[in-house]
Design a protein around this motif. Sequence first.
Motif, PDB file in Angstrom:
ATOM      1  N   VAL A   1       0.738  -1.293   0.029  1.00 53.66           N
ATOM      2  CA  VAL A   1       0.009   0.066   0.102  1.00 53.66           C
ATOM      3  C   VAL A   1       1.003   1.427  -0.028  1.00 53.66           C
TER       4      VAL A   1
ATOM      5  N   LEU B   1       2.417   1.843  -3.439  1.00 58.28           N
ATOM      6  CA  LEU B   1       1.269   2.085  -4.439  1.00 58.28           C
ATOM      7  C   LEU B   1       0.941   3.590  -4.200  1.00 58.28           C
ATOM      8  N   ALA B   2       1.363   4.326  -3.057  1.00 57.59           N
ATOM      9  CA  ALA B   2       1.191   5.732  -2.890  1.00 57.59           C
ATOM     10  C   ALA B   2       1.670   6.592  -3.848  1.00 57.59           C
TER      11      ALA B   2
ATOM     12  N   GLU C   1      -7.890   4.320  -5.648  1.00 57.92           N
ATOM     13  CA  GLU C   1      -6.380   4.318  -6.288  1.00 57.92           C
ATOM     14  C   GLU C   1      -5.403   3.531  -5.000  1.00 57.92           C
ATOM     15  N   GLY C   2      -4.833   2.628  -5.551  1.00 58.86           N
ATOM     16  CA  GLY C   2      -3.951   2.020  -4.560  1.00 58.86           C
ATOM     17  C   GLY C   2      -4.467   1.180  -3.594  1.00 58.86           C
TER      18      GLY C   2
END
Lengths: 787, 262
Positions: B16, B19-20, B153-154
């Motif tokens: 996570v 993916l930021a 998103e993410g």
Amino acid sequence: MPKDNGIGASPKRREDVRFLTGAGNYTDDINVHGQAHVHFLRADVAHATINSIDTSAAEAMPGVVKIFTGADFAEVGGIPCGWGVTDRHGNPQQEPRHPIIAHDTIRHVGEIVAAVVADTLEQARDAAEAIELDLGDKPAVVNMGAALADGSPKVHEDLTSNLCYDWVFGNPDDDAVQAAFDSAAHVTTLELVNNRLVANPMEPRVAIGDYSRATDEHTLYTTSQNPHVIRLLMCAFVLGLPEHKVRVIAPDVGGGFGSKIFHYAEEAFCTFAAKACGRAVKWTSTRAEAFISDAHGRDHVTKIELALDADNNFTALRTNTMANMGAYLSTFSTSVPSYLHGTLMAGNYKTPIVQVNVKTVFTNTVPVDAYRGAGRPEATYQLERVIDKAARELGADPVALRRQNFITEFPYETPVALTYDTGDYVATMDKLEQVADVAGFAARRAESEKNGKLRGFGVNCYIEACGIAPSNIVGMLGARAGLYDAATVRVNATGSISVMVGAHSHGQGHETSFPQVVADMIGIDESMVDIVHGDTGRVPFGMGTYGSRSIAVCGSAMVRATEKIIAKAKKIAAHLMEASDADIELKDGQFTVAGTDKSVAWGDVCLTAYVPHNYPLEELEPGLEETAFYDPANFTYPAGAYACEVEVDPDTGKVSIERFAAADDFGNIINPMIVDGQVHGGLGQGIGQALLENAAYDEDGQLLSASFMDYAMPRADDVPFYQVDHSCQTPCTHNPLGVKGCGEAGAIGSPPAVVNAVIDALQSGGKNVAHIDMPLSPARVWAAMNG
Amino acid sequence: MYEFEFEKPSTVTEAVAALADEDAQALGGGQTLIPTLKQRLAMPSKLVSLSGIAQLKELSGNGGMLTIGGAVTHAEVAAAAAVSYPALADLASHIGDPAVRNRGTIGGSLANNDPAACYPAAALGSGATIVTNAREITADDYFRGLFETALEEGEIITAVRFPVPEKANYQKFLQPASRFALVGVFAAKYAAGVRVAVTGASEEGVFRWHEAEAALDASFAPDALDGLSVDAGGMIGDLHGSKEYRAHLVGVMTKRAVAAAG
């Protein structure tokens, strides 16, 4: 007991050892020291003017060697068309310039607009994205009928229209032909489409241009079916290079199916760019590029009419076809819908009057050219579909109607210019009915119906003209090339043999079958013979492999050269045994003096030729190497009968092929296993055309089926286990092996059988469906059933 | 493909975080994403592989509920669910080709939500729950149209929970070229009612055919569907089949799924 060596034996394919173990040497496996890579920026619109191309930003990108546009090729020739067809009025075909890189105008999606040469392929791709194009929209011309209509936008502004030629063949007397139809007891008419196909060989195209400043010599490595043809066209028509300074090498090639016959822009580009850049330049097509840059196949729209008398004899046949050329004339494009199609319209039948009308049309689509069968599948499909429709209309048995009209006496002069030298269509039909187990069909249909499926049986015949020749006749018909082939037989001092052949093997198994012939003639083991092919620097000038010509034409040249070898070897043997060469016999690799026990072995004679101590030097040159060029007296005429059995799911329209039987007459056969394989492959492609494959364009000229996500290739579970029989053999009368060729038969003979079977199935289910255009996808079959 | 960074974290938390980054993209089995990248149709700054996260590889059955980690491959589902949820195992065993089945993951398929993919039909037809690093989403809320889902998103799919039905079956009619579903129907009978989910057919992506569900609630038999049809208006029409053909196939495939479910 089957032979294990020589003609008629089925040794396993020796080339498969390297192909199946990853040891093949394909063009993409070749890397030249210091090579750069080219990425072609291709048009993503079908028709546009090029107002400007700005490459300045791209040229400054990392790794860029040079960027080429159409302007760089303004001084070189265009890609030539290899066949000039004369129209019905005696005028030449319209022949537009076919540039290496689009200049001023884009004419199809996929056309090269710019070429970026860079150190790496990724750098070339990056730079291509930085090229700024200013395009002016032009309306796309896609539909052939619309393209021929008055006022249509033109693909080529400098031509008078989108018509390439309007051609008539057979009986040109419209009134006489019409009179035959007026007096007919029955006329059957059918309008049909022969769907556009993408060849999709497993190996996409590759080209590597290399240039030596030291020797001023060019080398082009390319995925070609005919390296000498490429060298001639590229040197003489495009780049203006002396042939002795250009070597074209086509190493292992992973399938062609016709699409690798033609001279393509990328080949000329890489040759040109290698010198301009001072580095070898390599291009490997992606599959996506292949869909929009390899020549497509087929794409005919036809109306065919068959006239019959009251006794169901065929009395006249008339066709009107539009054939798509695409945006430019590819190498053999214009010959396909004319002389490779019109000449076959008599089929296996003694129809006295045949008239073939063909209009070829320019459109804003990828060029169309020969694909496995090339004109002959289009002819066969029309004819065998209209006969089937006639049988249904007349309530006649489709097989009986065909038998009644078969040509039975040979040689037979057709009304469309050919003379069939030999054949036995009754025998192949008899064999087919046996192999296909026609007698058991009713029971199989009942079983299918019990399972809720409709079962149909379809049959068709085909005739094929292979080994197109002789050169002087085809020259009169417009061919701009000879159609002979050549072979050099080089016997080594210890008796082994290298045969340099003009044919090119890209799946046909020549490396196995050609040595069988030479070994058989001499009586030595075939492991002593190798062939060399695919390199203009090593083989004599030959015309390559297409049109099922290799064994009939190049194989004949090889036989002639081997005959010269044997004749010379007999003289040497006669000298060694102090006999007259007229008394020397060659059997099982031993030369003997007839009627005596004196003999000398093949190997001793060969050694003597190269170590000529005891040798008639004043009468005979040393050495044992001979070349022959062979120009056939006629085409060869393989023929046969095919039967297909399908099940149709009435709920979904899905067709499944349950049985497929083929009875072919290929004349004499060198390697029955390889012939089986050729037929299997052809059937796969024919079934692919009939049920699955479709290169579809939208009205803007975008290819809708531009990847395997939408272009359906046949897979193993789409085809049945075939019953293939080639025991009917009427040898060709005019070549030394009596062979006819087998490469295209499966693709020519299978589509009508499949469609005929589906129509039979639907009619058995009470559906009044007379025709469905290929591919017979589930959606189309369902729509026809519910239309 | 364009250049990108690559990370292979070992925990969901690390993934996570990775993916930021702007334009970072999660990578499951890569069976859709990698071909897309090769064609330069996407330009992520970073790929974050989920294949090194042990938690996402877990698969467990418990009290009528099958829980499949987001990074479990189709082949693993085909093998592991053969007894516990045979209809789901059968569906998984017919996705794509062996390469797709051995690399492609259930999380990747559901996150991509291809309108012709098989797994969306199974998830919606089973009333599954999509479990992410942040929340739980019911299948009815998850699918939002072509390639659209409720994922932020993410957000990463960590698992999918399938309630196991009394009986179920998936029928796929193949698009001839891609062999994705031209129409695929997943029918499942639960104590609470029948669910019928259709993939491949609609311009809105996977959907439930409520009229069929109601009819099958009354009688779980093919002939309960007689006279029912979906409206062709919202169906996909393309090279491989018209809207009307797809609408027709929805009926045929639903009947076949019910018949096969027994």
